[in-house]
Design an enzyme around this catalytic site. Structure first.
Site, mmCIF file in Angstrom:
data_model
loop_
_atom_site.group_PDB
_atom_site.id
_atom_site.type_symbol
_atom_site.label_atom_id
_atom_site.label_comp_id
_atom_site.label_asym_id
_atom_site.label_seq_id
_atom_site.Cartn_x
_atom_site.Cartn_y
_atom_site.Cartn_z
ATOM 1 N N ASP A 126 0.854 -1.118 -0.034
ATOM 2 C CA ASP A 126 -0.061 0.020 -0.133
ATOM 3 C C ASP A 126 0.821 1.192 0.034
ATOM 4 O O ASP A 126 1.531 1.415 0.881
ATOM 5 C CB ASP A 126 -0.782 -0.032 1.126
ATOM 6 C CG ASP A 126 -1.895 1.270 1.496
ATOM 7 O OD1 ASP A 126 -2.070 1.719 0.350
ATOM 8 O OD2 ASP A 126 -2.105 1.541 2.413
ATOM 9 N N GLU A 145 -1.421 -1.573 -4.862
ATOM 10 C CA GLU A 145 -2.514 -0.818 -4.965
ATOM 11 C C GLU A 145 -2.284 0.184 -5.926
ATOM 12 O O GLU A 145 -1.318 0.921 -5.847
ATOM 13 C CB GLU A 145 -2.827 -0.297 -3.505
ATOM 14 C CG GLU A 145 -4.457 0.332 -3.710
ATOM 15 C CD GLU A 145 -5.030 0.678 -2.285
ATOM 16 O OE1 GLU A 145 -5.684 -0.317 -1.637
ATOM 17 O OE2 GLU A 145 -4.791 1.270 -1.602
ATOM 18 N N ASP A 189 -2.119 1.040 7.082
ATOM 19 C CA ASP A 189 -1.292 0.674 5.895
ATOM 20 C C ASP A 189 -0.753 -0.730 5.731
ATOM 21 O O ASP A 189 -0.716 -1.260 4.554
ATOM 22 C CB ASP A 189 -0.293 1.777 6.093
ATOM 23 C CG ASP A 189 -0.580 3.129 6.004
ATOM 24 O OD1 ASP A 189 -1.007 3.762 4.760
ATOM 25 O OD2 ASP A 189 -0.561 3.703 7.111
#
Length: 176
Positions: A7, A67, A140
């Site tokens: 992420d 992502e 996260d």
């Protein structure tokens, strides 16, 4: 199979490493790369690259999932996020690891079943699906584990799709 999920962010980049064998999926590692806002962007990017390279060298993942960028109203933030994504992917590509990208909505849908799920819902489902004793300390890192799980779901789904055959003869050879 070992999957590294990321992420990305310039201030905080989350990472999560999962292992999948048979029907068992477990967490090998998860954490964050924290950068202070006082650091210059190049030094932040170096820290992200270095930590992810260290994680890759330690766990030797077979797959890398990240992502995609969320494009908000601030173009400057989107550009900085693009830099973080770039150095993250570079760490994987430099080690010949196949790389896949998923939108935040895809990740949430794969893990929670709802593309508009909250961070708390994602964290809860990550903890539940991976049978973790406690939730990841940072959103996260739970998001990164969710990215890895999303990729795992895609790989498993693709493996279950029946193979297409070019003709009847090749089908009969496989299915006598």
């Amino acid at each position: 199979m070992i999957i590294l999920g990321v992420d990305p962010g310039t201030l905080v980049t989350g990472y999560g490493v999962i292992s999948h064998t048979g029907n068992r999926t477990r967490v090998l590692d998860c954490g964050v790369v924290k950068n202070g806002s006082h650091k210059s962007l190049p030094l932040r990017l170096k820290a992200i690259y270095s930590k992810l390279a260290e994680v890759i060298d330690k766990y030797h993942p077979h797959e890398f999932a990240i992502e995609t960028s969320f494009y908000g109203k601030n173009a400057q933030s989107a550009m900085k996020l693009g830099h973080a994504r770039g150095v993250s992917m570079l760490a994987a590509v430099n080690r010949d690891i196949p790389t896949s990208e998923y939108s935040p909505r895809e990740v949430k849908k794969a893990v929670v079943g709802n593309g508009a799920a909250s961070k708390d819902q994602v964290r809860f489902m990550v903890k539940t699906l991976l049978k973790m004793k406690s939730s990841p300390a940072f959103y996260d890192s739970s998001d990164a584990l969710a990215v890895a799980l999303c990729h795992l779901h895609r790989l498993v789904s693709a493996a279950q799709v029946p193979k297409r055959f070019k003709d009847w003869k090749s089908y009969v050879e496989v299915h006598p």
